[in-house]
Each structure stands twice: as C-alpha cells, then as structure tokens.
Scaffold this active site. Structure first.
Site, PDB file in Angstrom:
ATOM      1  CB  CYS A 192       9.195   6.612  12.898  1.00 39.70           C
ATOM      2  SG  CYS A 192       8.032   7.659  13.722  1.00 39.70           S
ATOM      3  CB  VAL A 248       9.719   3.209   0.199  1.00 39.69           C
ATOM      4  CG1 VAL A 248       8.267   3.627  -0.323  1.00 39.69           C
ATOM      5  CG2 VAL A 248       9.772   1.933   0.136  1.00 39.69           C
ATOM      6  N   GLY A 293       7.107   6.139   6.148  1.00 45.04           N
ATOM      7  CA  GLY A 293       7.434   4.633   5.720  1.00 45.04           C
ATOM      8  C   GLY A 293       9.037   4.616   5.731  1.00 45.04           C
ATOM      9  CD  GLU A 308       7.830  13.625   8.515  1.00 48.01           C
ATOM     10  OE1 GLU A 308       8.591  13.207   9.522  1.00 48.01           O
ATOM     11  OE2 GLU A 308       7.560  14.773   7.965  1.00 48.01           O
TER      12      GLU A 308
HETATM   13  P1  NAD Z   1       7.590   0.566   4.097  1.00 43.32           P
HETATM   14  O1  NAD Z   1       8.463   1.979   3.572  1.00 43.32           O
HETATM   15  O2  NAD Z   1       7.962  -0.576   3.734  1.00 43.32           O
HETATM   16  O3  NAD Z   1       6.107   0.608   3.416  1.00 43.32           O
HETATM   17  C1  NAD Z   1       5.295   2.098   3.707  1.00 43.32           C
HETATM   18  C2  NAD Z   1       4.535   2.289   2.570  1.00 43.32           C
HETATM   19  O4  NAD Z   1       5.071   2.472   1.451  1.00 43.32           O
HETATM   20  C3  NAD Z   1       3.426   0.861   2.437  1.00 43.32           C
HETATM   21  O5  NAD Z   1       2.043   1.417   2.491  1.00 43.32           O
HETATM   22  C4  NAD Z   1       4.091   0.151   1.305  1.00 43.32           C
HETATM   23  O6  NAD Z   1       3.157  -0.570   0.463  1.00 43.32           O
HETATM   24  C5  NAD Z   1       4.320   1.484   0.305  1.00 43.32           C
HETATM   25  N1  NAD Z   1       5.453   1.004  -0.926  1.00 43.32           N
HETATM   26  C6  NAD Z   1       6.460   0.138  -0.677  1.00 43.32           C
HETATM   27  N2  NAD Z   1       7.224   0.519  -1.822  1.00 43.32           N
HETATM   28  C7  NAD Z   1       6.783   1.442  -2.643  1.00 43.32           C
HETATM   29  C8  NAD Z   1       6.843   2.259  -3.695  1.00 43.32           C
HETATM   30  N3  NAD Z   1       7.954   1.740  -4.614  1.00 43.32           N
HETATM   31  N4  NAD Z   1       6.126   3.262  -4.332  1.00 43.32           N
HETATM   32  C9  NAD Z   1       5.254   3.492  -3.490  1.00 43.32           C
HETATM   33  N5  NAD Z   1       4.762   3.175  -2.215  1.00 43.32           N
HETATM   34  C10 NAD Z   1       5.492   2.064  -1.791  1.00 43.32           C
HETATM   35  O7  NAD Z   1       7.461   1.102   5.545  1.00 43.32           O
HETATM   36  P2  NAD Z   1       6.606  -0.075   6.811  1.00 43.32           P
HETATM   37  O8  NAD Z   1       7.490  -1.320   6.953  1.00 43.32           O
HETATM   38  O9  NAD Z   1       5.289  -0.062   6.272  1.00 43.32           O
HETATM   39  O10 NAD Z   1       7.165   1.058   8.018  1.00 43.32           O
HETATM   40  C11 NAD Z   1       8.277   1.082   8.812  1.00 43.32           C
HETATM   41  C12 NAD Z   1       8.783   2.324   8.264  1.00 43.32           C
HETATM   42  O11 NAD Z   1       8.103   3.558   8.645  1.00 43.32           O
HETATM   43  C13 NAD Z   1      10.180   2.445   9.416  1.00 43.32           C
HETATM   44  O12 NAD Z   1      11.264   2.892   8.799  1.00 43.32           O
HETATM   45  C14 NAD Z   1       9.569   3.351  10.281  1.00 43.32           C
HETATM   46  O13 NAD Z   1      10.602   4.227  11.150  1.00 43.32           O
HETATM   47  C15 NAD Z   1       8.803   4.469   9.479  1.00 43.32           C
HETATM   48  N6  NAD Z   1       7.684   5.159   9.929  1.00 43.32           N
HETATM   49  C16 NAD Z   1       8.105   6.671   9.968  1.00 43.32           C
HETATM   50  C17 NAD Z   1       7.099   7.432  10.694  1.00 43.32           C
HETATM   51  C18 NAD Z   1       7.249   8.881  10.986  1.00 43.32           C
HETATM   52  O14 NAD Z   1       6.335   9.756  10.910  1.00 43.32           O
HETATM   53  N7  NAD Z   1       8.473   9.341  10.714  1.00 43.32           N
HETATM   54  C19 NAD Z   1       5.702   6.832  11.307  1.00 43.32           C
HETATM   55  C20 NAD Z   1       5.811   5.537  11.200  1.00 43.32           C
HETATM   56  C21 NAD Z   1       6.847   4.718  10.648  1.00 43.32           C
END
Ligand code: NAD
Length: 498
Positions: A284, A231, A227, A250
């Site tokens: 990402c 986070v 994500g 990641e």
């Molecule tokens: P996000 O960080 O907002 O959410 C990801 C997950 O974390 C969700 O399930 C969310 O509910 C959870 N979450 C939120 N706050 C939390 C906390 N305090 N504790 C634990 N869990 C929590 O990300 P998003 O908007 O869903 O996705 C977009 C981001 O993900 C972008 O930055 C993108 O680049 C990244 N991404 C990275 C990869 C990789 O493999 N490097 C792949 C896909 C997406």
C-alpha cells in the site's frame, strides 16, 4: 512434494466445509494449487456473526490479563512456526521468502505488543471539581468485529486488527483475502492451539459475497477493513445506515520519495529503489513516484536504472531473489495497462518492464520493473492513480514548493519519504505534505507495530491500524464515584430541593 490443502470455515469452535469452492494457486507457478477453499455465502457469514455474538458476553467478562496471556501462548507458537509460515506465505502470495519471514516477525511483534498491553492501563484516572469524587475514563469493547483483509500482508495485517480487538474484549469474524486463504486458515489454527475459546474468533473464507454479507449484518459492531479504496468506500456506504457502526478503512496510495537538491545521491537511489520495487511494488505504501530535483535527475535516473537492471527476479522460495511474481494475471495486465498509459501521456521510458517467459518464469506472473521520466501535469493519470506493481515515475521539480504541490496532487495520502541533509527542507515537507507516515533519509516503506499505520484522503478514513486501532475497537466511558455522604455537583449546581 507438497499436499493440496482442504479449506474450511471455522464457526463457533467447529470446522465446516460445504458448497462451492475456489482454488488458491501459487502465482510463481500457476499450475500449482495450494488448496481448495469453501466459497462463503451469506448463510456462512451470518452463522459466523451469530457465533461471535454468542461468545461476546463471556469473553468480555474474562480477565483482561487472561485474554492477554493467550496472546503470549500465540507468540510462542508463531516463533515455533516462523519458517513454515514464511514458506507457505511465499508459495501463496509470491513475496520473496525473506520478506515473508519479516512479515511473520511483524505479526509476532503485534502479538507481543498486545500481550504487553494486558497489564497496562485500560483508561485514565482524572481529577474532578469535587474532591470527594473519583472519576475514570474506562474503555469498553464494542462487541463483534469483522476483519476483512487484503492478500499482500496476509499475516501481519489480520493481526494488526485481531490483536487489539480481542485483547480489548471484542469477538471477531475474520475473512481473509481469496488470494491468500491458506495463510489465513493457518493463522486461525494457531489461535485455536493458543487456547482462544470457541466463538471468540471465527473464520469465513470467500470473495466479495462473503465480505459484503458480513458488512450487511447488523450484528457486526466494527468493520475493520484493509484493501482497495473502492471496496472500503462501498463498506462505508453500506455501514452508513447503521448509526453506531464503526468502520476503520485503510486503503491504497500513490506514495512518493522526494529527493531534495542537497540529497546524498546513493542514499536517494537506494531509497527510491526499495520504495518502488520491494514486494514487486505491491505494498500500500509502495513509492511509485520519485520526485527529484531537476539538477539531480539525470544522474539519479542513470544510477537507478543501472541498479534496477541488477535485481534478481524469480522463485519466491529462493532467498537470493529480490522480487517474485505479481499476485495474479489481472495484476500483471493492470501494470501493463499503466505502462501504456505512461507512454501515451508522453513519458520517456528509461526501462520497460517485460513479462519473463523463459523456462524458469513462464508458469508465473512475472513482470520486470518499468522506470520512466515524465513532466508533472495536473491531468497525468500515471502519476496520480495507484498502479500496485513495479511501475515507477521520475518527476523533476524546480523548488520545494513545486515538489510538495506535485506530491499532494493525488487523491491519496499515505506515505512520504524525504531525502535531504537540510533540516529546514525536512520540516517544510513535514508540514506541507499530506500523509500518514513520513520518513527522512529512508524508503517510504517500513512500518513497525507500535506506530500508527494510516493516512489521509482516499488512503484512510481516520482510524490508523496496528497499536493505534485500540481507539476504534473500544468506546470510552466516563465512570464517576462519589465518596461523600451527600451528592455534590460540579459547576456550582446544587442538589438542594426548596
Ligand atoms: P481488495 O479491496 O480487492 O480486497 C480486500 C478484501 O476485501 C478481500 O478480502 C476481498 O475479498 C474483500 N472484498 C471485496 N469486495 C468486497 C465487498 N463488496 N464487501 C466486503 N469485502 C469485500 O484489495 P486487495 O487486492 O486484496 O489488496 C490490494 C489493495 O489493498 C491495494 O489498494 C493496497 O494499497 C491496499 N492495502 C492497503 C493497506 C493499508 O494498510 N493502507 C495495506 C495493504 C494493502
């Protein structure tokens, strides 16, 4: 007419729903609700971890080959369900159905890979100084994995993590993104149909509260997170108080395509466009910067803008469309904010993204691509910060040293593409740039499951995902067996007692 789903948690082999709910909506038609899902609490998260802990001993003792064979069952089910899964994903996250289908296939590949590992070595046989001793490196599972995932790859990314975790003998709690709970729940239904025993895989829906409750639970041995950097950092900070907690994180990026002086122009334009605008720029690894040699940049910009204007933007269920909507209103507003930042920072706008407000698009989060030309500067935010949308900077450079400096001048380091015919140029960027995945004469997107998926700096904390995740979800043990009648020691150490 599609029915509205009723979401549930899945704990210790039982479906549960109670308390407050949240809605999942179709980003292409905000008036369409996909379903209502329970908003997970600390109590739900704790119950899921308890279920996974209780199931761990029996699952760990289950034959590795039997565990792997359940993934073969899962593969057959996913093949049967591919088109339905792709359509559900397109409705829930707004990616065009052809991309969703490719993601389901990627998930299937992960499942097939994991099935294959069942009969592959689970360690090494090593030599020792003493001939009568045999020694082995054997991998053991850590215990319980919490799998917390983003919305943009709601099927393949969970499988990158659940696959290696479960086949190695860990049990798991899965918390899908609050933007894609329906596809997350469907994945769990498929695991159940494949025969995974109760408690081995558990599902908790919800938002930050549910995710953070999993992270704070000391019964979780590994947090497998994908994500945003913010986070991931918070998860690492909370986990730092648990000394043997593994966090594989990641995160996002500011990936780029570098177009060298000798690049083939049409190839470079295709690679730039695909990197920037596939998935509406919401990968990402999306390449939101194309760093172009100054001699090529005028011709490059002209061709790229002309090709981008031809992109069809619309209903994700129509396979002829190139781009769907952004995931939600907040994402749309964020991209518009960065479009304004680029203008304020002196960009020359070549194509300005606009909200699509005609009858076919008005109910969705549609935004067309923005392309601009801007000079590199160490403080320019729009070329350093993740935007996560159809927003592309073209940045001129004079020589390869300058191009690598520009590429590296962000806090991220995930994906890199070089367009060149020159092997010395290719090698220079391979060695000088900071990235986890590098491509030559290709877009900077396009992972496959048997390759490590990860990066450096803010993009990753050093535990690549997909097949490479086996390193994070197991610990290596040394196991030595003596076949002599007496104990013999290495390094000349003696067991003699005088
Ligand atoms: P996000 O960080 O907002 O959410 C990801 C997950 O974390 C969700 O399930 C969310 O509910 C959870 N979450 C939120 N706050 C939390 C906390 N305090 N504790 C634990 N869990 C929590 O990300 P998003 O908007 O869903 O996705 C977009 C981001 O993900 C972008 O930055 C993108 O680049 C990244 N991404 C990275 C990869 C990789 O493999 N490097 C792949 C896909 C997406």
């Amino acid at each position: 007419m599609t029915t509205t789903l009723s979401g549930k948690h899945y704990l210790a082999g039982q479906w549960h729903a109670a308390g407050a709910t949240f809605a999942s909506t179709n980003p292409a038609r905000l008036s369409e609700t996909i379903g209502a899902f329970p908003r997970g609490t600390k109590a739900d998260a704790d119950a899921a971890v308890a279920a996974a802990r209780a199931a761990f001993p029996a699952w760990r003792r289950t034959s590795r080959i039997h565990r792997a064979e359940l993934f073969d069952n899962l593969a057959q089910i996913v093949k049967r369900e591919t088109d339905a899964l792709a359509r559900l994903m397109a409705r829930e996250c707004g990616k065009v159905v052809t991309e969703c289908r490719a993601e389901v296939v990627e998930g299937l590949h992960m499942i097939q890979y994991v099935f294959g590992t069942g009969r592959m070595p689970m360690g090494d046989v090593l030599a020792l100084e003493i001939a009568e001793k045999d020694t082995f490196m054997r991998r053991k599972p850590w215990g319980v994995a919490a799998v917390i995932t983003p919305w943009n790859f709601p099927f393949a990314v969970p499988l990158w993590m659940l696959g290696p975790s479960l086949v190695e003998g860990n049990t798991a709690v899965f918390k899908p993104s609050e933007d894609t709970p329906a596809i997350g729940q469907r994945l769990i239904e498929l695991f159940i149909e494949a025969g995974f025993p109760p408690g081995v895989i558990n599902l908790v829906h919800g938002e930050a509260e549910a995710g953070e409750a999993l992270v704070r639970n000391p019964g979780v041995n590994c947090v497998l997170f994908t994500g945003s950097y913010e986070v991931g950092k918070r998860i690492a900070e909370i986990s730092a108080s648990m000394h043997d907690r593994i966090v594989a994180s990641e995160a996002g990026s500011k990936s780029a395509v570098i177009v060298a002086e000798d690049a083939k122009l049409d190839l470079a334009v295709t690679c730039g466009l695909i990197s920037a605008f596939k998935t509406s720029g919401q990968r990402c690894v999306s390449g939101s910067r194309v760093i172009v040699h100054e001699k090529l940049i005028d011709a490059y910009a002209e061709k790229l803008v002309a090709l981008t204007k031809r992109l069809r933007i619309g209903d994700p269920l129509d396979a002829n469309n190139f781009m769907g909507p952004l995931i939600n209103q907040a994402a749309l507003e964020k991209v518009e904010r960065y479009n304004q930042i680029a203008k304020d920072e002196g960009a020359t706008i070549l194509l300005l993204g606009e909200r699509l407000t005609d009858a076919a698009h008005a109910d969705g989060c549609y935004l067309s691509p923005t392309i601009y030309r801007i000079k590199y500067g160490p403080k320019v935010r729009c070329i350093r910060e993740e935007v996560f949308g159809p927003h592309l900077a073209l940045i001129p450079f004079k020589d390869n040293e300058e191009a690598s400096r520009i590429y590296n001048d962000t806090e991220y380091g995930l994906s890199l593409a070089i367009i060149t015919e020159n092997y010395r140029t290719m090698r220079y960027f391979r060695d000088e740039c900071e990235y986890g995945m590098g491509y030559v004469n290709l877009p900077c997107i396009g992972a496959e499951v048997h390759l490590p998926f990860g990066g450096v700096k803010k993009s990753s904390n050093g535990h690549p995902s997909a097949a490479a995740l086996v390193e994070a979800v197991t610990h290596k043990t040394a196991w030595t067996v003596n076949h002599a009648e007496e104990a013999k020691m290495a390094q000349g150490l003696t067991t003699e007692i005088k």
